[in-house]
Design a protein around this motif. Structure first.
Motif, PDB file in Angstrom:
ATOM      1  N   LEU A 137      19.543  23.836 -92.030  1.00 25.86           N
ATOM      2  CA  LEU A 137      18.103  24.090 -92.075  1.00 25.86           C
ATOM      3  C   LEU A 137      17.636  24.846 -90.830  1.00 25.86           C
ATOM      4  O   LEU A 137      16.799  25.751 -90.913  1.00 25.86           O
ATOM      5  N   ILE A 138      18.173  24.479 -89.672  1.00 32.54           N
ATOM      6  CA  ILE A 138      17.776  25.146 -88.429  1.00 32.54           C
ATOM      7  C   ILE A 138      18.185  26.621 -88.449  1.00 32.54           C
ATOM      8  O   ILE A 138      17.400  27.500 -88.072  1.00 32.54           O
ATOM      9  N   LEU A 182       8.123  24.116 -88.854  1.00 30.34           N
ATOM     10  CA  LEU A 182       8.119  22.779 -89.447  1.00 30.34           C
ATOM     11  C   LEU A 182       9.528  22.383 -89.897  1.00 30.34           C
ATOM     12  O   LEU A 182       9.954  21.238 -89.724  1.00 30.34           O
ATOM     13  N   THR A 183      10.236  23.329 -90.472  1.00 28.59           N
ATOM     14  CA  THR A 183      11.598  23.076 -90.936  1.00 28.59           C
ATOM     15  C   THR A 183      12.503  22.670 -89.781  1.00 28.59           C
ATOM     16  O   THR A 183      13.290  21.714 -89.883  1.00 28.59           O
ATOM     17  N   ILE A 184      12.402  23.383 -88.659  1.00 30.31           N
ATOM     18  CA  ILE A 184      13.223  23.068 -87.484  1.00 30.31           C
ATOM     19  C   ILE A 184      12.881  21.672 -86.950  1.00 30.31           C
ATOM     20  O   ILE A 184      13.763  20.881 -86.604  1.00 30.31           O
ATOM     21  N   GLY A 185      11.580  21.355 -86.881  1.00 36.30           N
ATOM     22  CA  GLY A 185      11.153  20.053 -86.384  1.00 36.30           C
ATOM     23  C   GLY A 185      11.695  18.909 -87.222  1.00 36.30           C
ATOM     24  O   GLY A 185      12.208  17.910 -86.688  1.00 36.30           O
ATOM     25  N   VAL A 186      11.612  19.048 -88.532  1.00 39.16           N
ATOM     26  CA  VAL A 186      12.115  18.008 -89.435  1.00 39.16           C
ATOM     27  C   VAL A 186      13.636  17.881 -89.322  1.00 39.16           C
ATOM     28  O   VAL A 186      14.190  16.777 -89.298  1.00 39.16           O
ATOM     29  N   ALA A 187      14.321  19.031 -89.233  1.00 37.84           N
ATOM     30  CA  ALA A 187      15.785  19.016 -89.128  1.00 37.84           C
ATOM     31  C   ALA A 187      16.248  18.306 -87.859  1.00 37.84           C
ATOM     32  O   ALA A 187      17.212  17.533 -87.880  1.00 37.84           O
TER      33      ALA A 187
END
Length: 305
Positions: free
Chosen positions: A94-95, A177-182
């Motif tokens: 994802l990152i 947002l994707t990086i934060g969740v990952a």
């Protein structure tokens, strides 16, 4: 007391995750949201992990036999390690994809993104509630539970992003947002990996071995303790063995010493299985943790080869 998660609950959670996956794939394709598409594939992996977790729990409940004298509890540890490792791998994927998206921003339909994320959040919370019962007592269920809980957090992040993108065009928000969740997913999974590897490597559990030696030597008839080994079958069951130097006593009295040892180790240190070797003079001067001379020679010869 360990609480099992029933097959019906595992099945219900699996169906919910498959439903979320389908909805998010469609919603991600229509909205252009990487966060939604990433969460969809994450949910797909979760479905496989939940099935794996269920079968591991089922296998782990089988009794000991001549092929597995300590039973099948390690099946749940292997499943927990697999699930947690998959979480880290998904997080890295994802990152990488989010960084690519940052370099090439795309327009996101915030309305579709918001609607789908709300559906995902409700389904994930329902799944988390179904698994919560066993998450405190089993690393296997905990790993599966974290899969679902991380999805719920993903949905919250996507909802926030969807609300913002509905009113303001911020191309970098979705990949951020994707990086934060990952990163959160990897952070939650890493301790499970460390703990399961520790168990599989038969590392010593966190016990006060000097206190154990002191307590055992207080037993009438015990003069020394040496050659201690301790390891874990799973996160609950500690196995312990030791050599005790005892007075020259009849076997009937030695058995009473064994009973006292087992009671102390079980009640004070939470050890469930104890093996004791009683000796008179043999090994009296050995250390608490000791490698026998023959074993040292084997290790030395193997190293020289």
């Amino acid at each position: 007391m360990e609480e099992k998660v029933t097959g019906k609950r595992f099945f219900a959670v699996t169906l919910l995750n498959i439903l979320i996956t389908i909805v998010e794939i469609i919603g991600g394709a229509l909205s252009g949201s990487l966060a939604l598409l990433s969460d969809a594939f994450h949910n797909l992996g979760d479905s496989l992990s939940i099935v794996l977790g269920y079968f591991a729990q089922h296998i782990g409940g089988h009794p000991e036999n001549q092929q597995r004298t300590y039973g099948y509890r390690r099946a749940e540890i292997l499943a927990a390690l697999t699930n947690a490792t998959l979480l880290v791998i998904v997080s890295l994927f994802l990152i990488v994809e989010a960084i690519k998206r940052l370099q090439h921003p795309q327009h996101i339909n915030g309305g579709i993104m918001l609607t789908v994320a709300i559906i995902g959040l409700l389904a994930n919370f329902a799944s988390a509630l179904l698994l919560h019962a066993g998450s405190k007592d089993s690393l296997n269920v905990k790993a599966t539970y974290l899969h679902v809980l991380s999805d719920a957090l993903s949905s919250v992040a996507v909802i926030i992003g969807g609300v913002i993108l509905t009113f303001v065009n911020i191309p970098w928000l979705d990949p951020v947002l994707t990086i934060g969740v990952a990163l959160y997913i990897a952070f939650e999974a890493w301790p499970i990996i460390l703990q399961t590897v520790k168990i599989l490597m038969q590392s010593s559990p966190d016990l006060d071995y000097n206190a154990i030696e002191h307590d055992l030597k207080q037993i009438d008839g015990v003069t020394a303790v040496h050659h201690i080994h301790a390891w874990m079958i799973d996160e609950h069951r500690i196995i312990f063995s030791a050599h005790l130097n005892c007075d020259d006593l009849p076997l009937s009295q030695v058995e009473r010493i064994y009973s006292q040892v087992e009671q102390i180790l079980h009640e004070k240190y939470g050890i469930c299985h104890v093996t004791i070797q009683a000796e008179y003079h043999r090994g009296r001067d050995e250390e608490l943790f000791n490698t026998p001379i023959d074993e040292k020679n084997v290790i030395k010869n193997d190293f020289q080869k």
